[in-house]
Design a protein around this motif. Structure first.
Motif, PDB file in Angstrom:
ATOM      1  N   ALA A  90      26.268 -26.096 -79.071  1.00 41.57           N
ATOM      2  CA  ALA A  90      25.987 -26.066 -77.642  1.00 41.57           C
ATOM      3  C   ALA A  90      25.097 -24.886 -77.314  1.00 41.57           C
ATOM      4  N   ALA A  91      24.005 -25.166 -76.639  1.00 40.08           N
ATOM      5  CA  ALA A  91      23.021 -24.127 -76.348  1.00 40.08           C
ATOM      6  C   ALA A  91      21.914 -24.728 -75.496  1.00 40.08           C
ATOM      7  N   VAL A  92      21.056 -23.859 -75.004  1.00 37.24           N
ATOM      8  CA  VAL A  92      19.799 -24.321 -74.437  1.00 37.24           C
ATOM      9  C   VAL A  92      18.796 -24.368 -75.584  1.00 37.24           C
ATOM     10  N   TYR A  93      18.175 -25.483 -75.755  1.00 36.82           N
ATOM     11  CA  TYR A  93      17.212 -25.682 -76.827  1.00 36.82           C
ATOM     12  C   TYR A  93      15.805 -25.592 -76.244  1.00 36.82           C
ATOM     13  N   TYR A  94      15.000 -24.754 -76.879  1.00 33.11           N
ATOM     14  CA  TYR A  94      13.648 -24.492 -76.394  1.00 33.11           C
ATOM     15  C   TYR A  94      12.607 -24.995 -77.387  1.00 33.11           C
ATOM     16  N   CYS A  95      11.611 -25.607 -76.866  1.00 35.38           N
ATOM     17  CA  CYS A  95      10.452 -25.984 -77.666  1.00 35.38           C
ATOM     18  C   CYS A  95       9.459 -24.821 -77.660  1.00 35.38           C
ATOM     19  N   ASN A  96       8.820 -24.623 -78.795  1.00 34.31           N
ATOM     20  CA  ASN A  96       7.879 -23.512 -78.955  1.00 34.31           C
ATOM     21  C   ASN A  96       6.625 -24.016 -79.650  1.00 34.31           C
ATOM     22  N   ALA A  97       5.496 -23.546 -79.201  1.00 37.98           N
ATOM     23  CA  ALA A  97       4.235 -23.882 -79.862  1.00 37.98           C
ATOM     24  C   ALA A  97       3.462 -22.607 -80.135  1.00 37.98           C
ATOM     25  N   LYS A  98       2.917 -22.513 -81.316  1.00 40.02           N
ATOM     26  CA  LYS A  98       2.092 -21.376 -81.704  1.00 40.02           C
ATOM     27  C   LYS A  98       0.704 -21.902 -82.062  1.00 40.02           C
ATOM     28  N   GLY A  99      -0.303 -21.163 -81.621  1.00 36.82           N
ATOM     29  CA  GLY A  99      -1.640 -21.632 -81.938  1.00 36.82           C
ATOM     30  C   GLY A  99      -2.711 -20.717 -81.430  1.00 36.82           C
ATOM     31  N   LEU A 100      -3.904 -21.252 -81.338  1.00 40.07           N
ATOM     32  CA  LEU A 100      -5.086 -20.480 -80.983  1.00 40.07           C
ATOM     33  C   LEU A 100      -5.569 -20.849 -79.594  1.00 40.07           C
ATOM     34  N   ASP A 101      -5.656 -19.835 -78.740  1.00 40.60           N
ATOM     35  CA  ASP A 101      -6.288 -20.008 -77.440  1.00 40.60           C
ATOM     36  C   ASP A 101      -7.793 -19.985 -77.675  1.00 40.60           C
ATOM     37  N   VAL A 102      -8.422 -21.103 -77.532  1.00 43.80           N
ATOM     38  CA  VAL A 102      -9.842 -21.216 -77.863  1.00 43.80           C
ATOM     39  C   VAL A 102     -10.700 -20.344 -76.956  1.00 43.80           C
ATOM     40  N   ARG A 103     -10.274 -20.160 -75.723  1.00 41.36           N
ATOM     41  CA  ARG A 103     -11.079 -19.379 -74.779  1.00 41.36           C
ATOM     42  C   ARG A 103     -11.148 -17.919 -75.175  1.00 41.36           C
ATOM     43  N   THR A 104     -10.056 -17.375 -75.686  1.00 41.10           N
ATOM     44  CA  THR A 104     -10.001 -15.948 -75.993  1.00 41.10           C
ATOM     45  C   THR A 104      -9.992 -15.672 -77.485  1.00 41.10           C
ATOM     46  N   SER A 105      -9.902 -16.736 -78.288  1.00 41.57           N
ATOM     47  CA  SER A 105      -9.832 -16.603 -79.752  1.00 41.57           C
ATOM     48  C   SER A 105      -8.653 -15.742 -80.178  1.00 41.57           C
ATOM     49  N   THR A 106      -7.559 -15.867 -79.489  1.00 32.42           N
ATOM     50  CA  THR A 106      -6.355 -15.119 -79.841  1.00 32.42           C
ATOM     51  C   THR A 106      -5.221 -16.098 -80.118  1.00 32.42           C
ATOM     52  N   THR A 107      -4.364 -15.695 -81.041  1.00 35.59           N
ATOM     53  CA  THR A 107      -3.192 -16.507 -81.323  1.00 35.59           C
ATOM     54  C   THR A 107      -2.095 -16.159 -80.326  1.00 35.59           C
ATOM     55  N   THR A 108      -1.368 -17.134 -79.938  1.00 36.34           N
ATOM     56  CA  THR A 108      -0.320 -16.907 -78.974  1.00 36.34           C
ATOM     57  C   THR A 108       0.747 -17.970 -79.137  1.00 36.34           C
ATOM     58  N   GLU A 109       1.816 -17.824 -78.401  1.00 34.93           N
ATOM     59  CA  GLU A 109       2.859 -18.820 -78.434  1.00 34.93           C
ATOM     60  C   GLU A 109       3.291 -19.148 -77.017  1.00 34.93           C
ATOM     61  N   VAL A 110       3.786 -20.350 -76.860  1.00 38.06           N
ATOM     62  CA  VAL A 110       4.184 -20.870 -75.562  1.00 38.06           C
ATOM     63  C   VAL A 110       5.584 -21.462 -75.686  1.00 38.06           C
ATOM     64  N   TRP A 111       6.354 -21.293 -74.633  1.00 34.88           N
ATOM     65  CA  TRP A 111       7.723 -21.798 -74.601  1.00 34.88           C
ATOM     66  C   TRP A 111       7.882 -22.870 -73.547  1.00 34.88           C
ATOM     67  N   GLY A 112       8.733 -23.818 -73.835  1.00 36.73           N
ATOM     68  CA  GLY A 112       9.135 -24.772 -72.820  1.00 36.73           C
ATOM     69  C   GLY A 112      10.247 -24.194 -71.967  1.00 36.73           C
ATOM     70  N   GLN A 113      10.679 -24.976 -70.986  1.00 40.12           N
ATOM     71  CA  GLN A 113      11.705 -24.508 -70.062  1.00 40.12           C
ATOM     72  C   GLN A 113      13.100 -24.589 -70.664  1.00 40.12           C
ATOM     73  N   GLY A 114      13.249 -25.382 -71.683  1.00 41.14           N
ATOM     74  CA  GLY A 114      14.553 -25.519 -72.313  1.00 41.14           C
ATOM     75  C   GLY A 114      15.298 -26.747 -71.833  1.00 41.14           C
ATOM     76  N   THR A 115      16.132 -27.263 -72.700  1.00 43.56           N
ATOM     77  CA  THR A 115      16.974 -28.396 -72.358  1.00 43.56           C
ATOM     78  C   THR A 115      18.389 -28.097 -72.847  1.00 43.56           C
TER      79      THR A 115
END
Length: 121
Positions: A90-115
């Protein structure tokens, strides 16, 4: 930019199953990997499983043999099949994506709101 939309959480009985979904909408962002994390009450957020664009998968020890992560061919969606659930899952489960922001050429990660996943004894 990336937006992640999770679904599939809910109430399951111990021993039951749930399937979580995460859909990514991307703009000027190249996703390299996606993952599921979870955070239980009073606990730190922890990795459940991750999957790379080429299909490499890692599982937390507690997820091996019970959970299965999968993706679509374009890494725009990931799923987490959870079987043999226990109250400890039992927990809040979060989706995560890691990748490249093409505009800034930087790697970053993004989180979902959780379920929220609740497991009754």
């Amino acid at each position: 930019q990336v937006q992640l939309r999770e679904s599939g959480g809910g109430l399951a009985q111990a021993g039951g199953s749930l399937r979580l979904s995460c859909l990514a909408s991307t703009r000027m962002f190249h996703i390299n990997s996606m993952a599921w994390y979870r955070q239980g009450p009073g606990k730190q957020r922890e990795l459940v499983a991750d999957i790379s664009r080429n299909g490499n998968i890692n599982y937390a020890d507690f997820a091996k043999d019970r959970f299965s992560i999968s993706k679509d061919s374009g890494l725009n969606a990931v799923w987490l099949q959870m079987n043999s659930l226990t109250p400890d899952d039992a927990a809040v489960y979060y989706c995560n994506a890691k990748g490249l922001d093409v505009r800034t050429s930087t790697t970053t990660e993004v989180w979902g709101q959780g379920t929220l996943v609740t497991v009754s004894p």
